[in-house]
Design a protein around this motif. Structure first.
Motif, PDB file in Angstrom:
ATOM      1  N   PHE A 453       0.827  -1.199   0.000  1.00 29.48           N
ATOM      2  CA  PHE A 453       0.000   0.000   0.000  1.00 29.48           C
ATOM      3  C   PHE A 453       0.864   1.251   0.000  1.00 29.48           C
ATOM      4  O   PHE A 453       1.992   1.242   0.506  1.00 29.48           O
ATOM      5  CB  PHE A 453      -0.873   0.056   1.256  1.00 29.48           C
ATOM      6  CG  PHE A 453      -2.164  -0.696   1.164  1.00 29.48           C
ATOM      7  CD1 PHE A 453      -3.180  -0.261   0.344  1.00 29.48           C
ATOM      8  CD2 PHE A 453      -2.348  -1.840   1.910  1.00 29.48           C
ATOM      9  CE1 PHE A 453      -4.378  -0.938   0.273  1.00 29.48           C
ATOM     10  CE2 PHE A 453      -3.534  -2.539   1.844  1.00 29.48           C
ATOM     11  CZ  PHE A 453      -4.558  -2.093   1.026  1.00 29.48           C
ATOM     12  N   GLU A 457      -3.348   4.435   1.841  1.00 29.93           N
ATOM     13  CA  GLU A 457      -4.124   3.318   1.328  1.00 29.93           C
ATOM     14  C   GLU A 457      -5.040   3.689   0.169  1.00 29.93           C
ATOM     15  O   GLU A 457      -6.004   2.983  -0.123  1.00 29.93           O
ATOM     16  CB  GLU A 457      -4.927   2.648   2.450  1.00 29.93           C
ATOM     17  CG  GLU A 457      -4.067   2.044   3.535  1.00 29.93           C
ATOM     18  CD  GLU A 457      -4.859   1.333   4.610  1.00 29.93           C
ATOM     19  OE1 GLU A 457      -6.098   1.262   4.480  1.00 29.93           O
ATOM     20  OE2 GLU A 457      -4.251   0.849   5.567  1.00 29.93           O
ATOM     21  N   LEU A 460      -2.732   0.699  -4.222  1.00 28.25           N
ATOM     22  CA  LEU A 460      -2.109  -0.579  -3.892  1.00 28.25           C
ATOM     23  C   LEU A 460      -1.273  -1.017  -5.079  1.00 28.25           C
ATOM     24  O   LEU A 460      -1.719  -0.922  -6.230  1.00 28.25           O
ATOM     25  CB  LEU A 460      -3.184  -1.619  -3.584  1.00 28.25           C
ATOM     26  CG  LEU A 460      -2.739  -3.076  -3.487  1.00 28.25           C
ATOM     27  CD1 LEU A 460      -1.925  -3.291  -2.215  1.00 28.25           C
ATOM     28  CD2 LEU A 460      -3.942  -4.009  -3.501  1.00 28.25           C
TER      29      LEU A 460
END
Length: 481
Positions: A453, A457, A460
């Motif tokens: 990540f 976040e 990814l």
């Protein structure tokens, strides 16, 4: 010294559940802005006594406004100390010249005094603010979303294919949303920019004469350390895109894994195919005295705990070895040998002091070639482990890696991710007893070897055995804090 600002943020986070109780978006925005402000203030020199007085007054004001905290660990604020982010600011100037003056490097007396503490709880409290067992505040600040909603990655942001062979590892820079690097069995590394679009390859790092097995960013992201089957470790200047130093393995054999010492980037550790774990001094390029040990098999992976006091190594025989580490000298002391599955290679180790308010134990995430992702609890100061959970993935032959999700405090559940030989990326909620898999990404056409990540976040990255790197994006609004 950023300790007080970390304590202030922890205090604000505890009281944040009481701010605008009917407006979770406001609370989320508040703590984000508060964090940014405190980080900026930490860069400026202040009288420590003024900082402590500010902390005391702020606690009194918040108590007067919202009442006493119902959390059980309010008193443990006094044990909070310097965070890893405060360390990373020092790395840049230390790396510029590679003349750091011995094994201590820039590690100060304050850090060494702190690292002498004895209890396991103090080790982990000292690096990160330990959460309470009450999760309502976390859920409110995350907007009440489920783990499945939080990790609804589906769309592809970009696909990179600049490497001509398997991409063995991919990692976003520390606390960075936009830069990602990867290493390949074609002997090169690449650094890519993924935000803002269009995503581009910034530079290719070429110099290794054989496949690159592993790499790691320095804390301040100005240096990358890579290790290769050519028997060398290389230090790369990220800004210049050039090799700063070549360090030969003193054992004169292929190197399989590497890791920086988290509190002193003047030291790093390498593991090789002749079963050696070796601590190296970056400024001299030489081994640290007392920093060598031999284990049962080829050293495929290495990981420190956040305090830098415990080192784990995983080998191709199915064992994890723990070592206690002296940060001042670089000396290793072998502690425990843990059997994961004898005869089946351990390919990845990741350590985390806690994962979420629902998962508060210090933990180790382990990939082993038994078609399972394993979660261990760290049960002693010398790195002993106890198996907690297994999650089903496909892994029999490949060097598969996994990772903890980086955001821990402000959400329901606790998520880990892993690659797999069935060409999927798996998301597991470790707090769910039944059906822990909360998402699965399909898009690769070869075994997925590594996943990572970025810091918030919103993106990814995953890489596979055919050299493809996919950058995935979250569905909906990209606000994960």
């Amino acid at each position: 010294m950023a300790a007080v600002w970390q304590q202030v943020l922890a205090l604000d986070a505890k009281y944040n559940a009481y701010r605008a109780p009917n407006n979770p978006q406001f609370r989320t925005l508040y703590i984000k802005r508060r964090s940014q402000l405190l980080r900026e203030n930490a860069k400026t020199e202040h009288d420590p006594s003024v900082r402590r007085e500010y902390m005391k007054m702020r606690a009194q004001l918040l108590t007067a406004r919202y009442g006493s905290l119902p959390f059980s660990d309010q008193g443990s604020m006094r044990s909070r100390t310097v965070s890893l982010r405060s360390v990373s600011r020092n790395t840049a100037e230390s790396m510029d010249s590679l003349n750091l003056g011995g094994n201590d490097g820039w590690l100060g007396k304050h850090h060494r005094r702190h690292l002498s503490s004895g209890s396991m709880k103090h080790i982990y409290d000292s690096i990160e603010v330990v959460p309470t067992s009450v999760a309502e505040a976390s859920r409110a600040m995350a907007g009440g979303k489920t783990v499945s909603e939080n990790y609804a990655f589906a769309g592809m942001h970009h696909i990179f294919d600049q490497h001509s062979a398997s991409v063995s590892s991919v990692k976003f820079a520390n606390d960075d949303k936009s830069r990602v690097a990867c290493c390949s069995m074609d002997g090169s590394l690449s650094i890519c920019q993924v935000i803002p679009p269009p995503a581009t390859v910034i530079c290719m790092l070429k110099g290794h004469t054989s496949g690159v097995m592993d790499f790691v960013w320095s804390l301040s992201n100005d240096v990358i350390l890579s290790v290769s089957l050519d028997g060398t470790a290389r230090l790369w200047a990220v800004a210049a895109g050039s090799c700063m130093r070549v360090i030969n393995n003193p054992m004169e054999c292929e190197i399989m894994s590497c890791v920086f010492q988290p509190l002193n980037n003047n030291m790093f550790v390498i593991g090789d195919i002749r079963c050696n774990v070796q601590v190296m001094n970056m400024s001299t390029g030489k081994p640290c005295k007392g920093g060598s040990s031999k284990i049962t098999g080829r050293v495929l992976c290495l990981a420190f705990d956040p305090s830098g006091r415990i080192l784990w190594s995983g080998d191709d025989k199915g064992f994890i070895h723990s070592f206690t580490f002296d940060v001042a000298s670089g000396k290793l002391n072998k502690a425990k040998r843990i059997t994961v599955c004898e005869g089946h290679a351990v390919t990845c180790i990741s350590a985390r002091s806690w994962i979420s308010r629902e998962a508060r134990d210090p933990s180790l995430l382990v990939n082993c070639c038994v078609n399972s992702l394993c979660l261990f609890k760290i049960v002693s100061e010398d790195g002993a482990l106890q198996l907690k959970r297994k999650f089903p993935i496909k892994q029999r032959l490949s060097t598969i890696r996994s990772a903890f999700c980086p955001l821990m405090s402000f959400r329901q559940g606790a998520c880990v991710i892993s690659g797999s030989e069935d060409m999927c990326v798996y998301f597991f909620d470790i707090t769910k007893e039944n059906k822990p898999c909360v998402n699965k990404l399909l898009g690769h056409s070869a075994p997925v070897l590594d996943v990572c990540f970025n810091c918030d976040e919103s993106l990814l990255a995953s890489c596979d055995a055919q050299g493809m790197v996919i950058i995935w994006k979250r569905e909906g609004k990209q606000n994960m804090l």
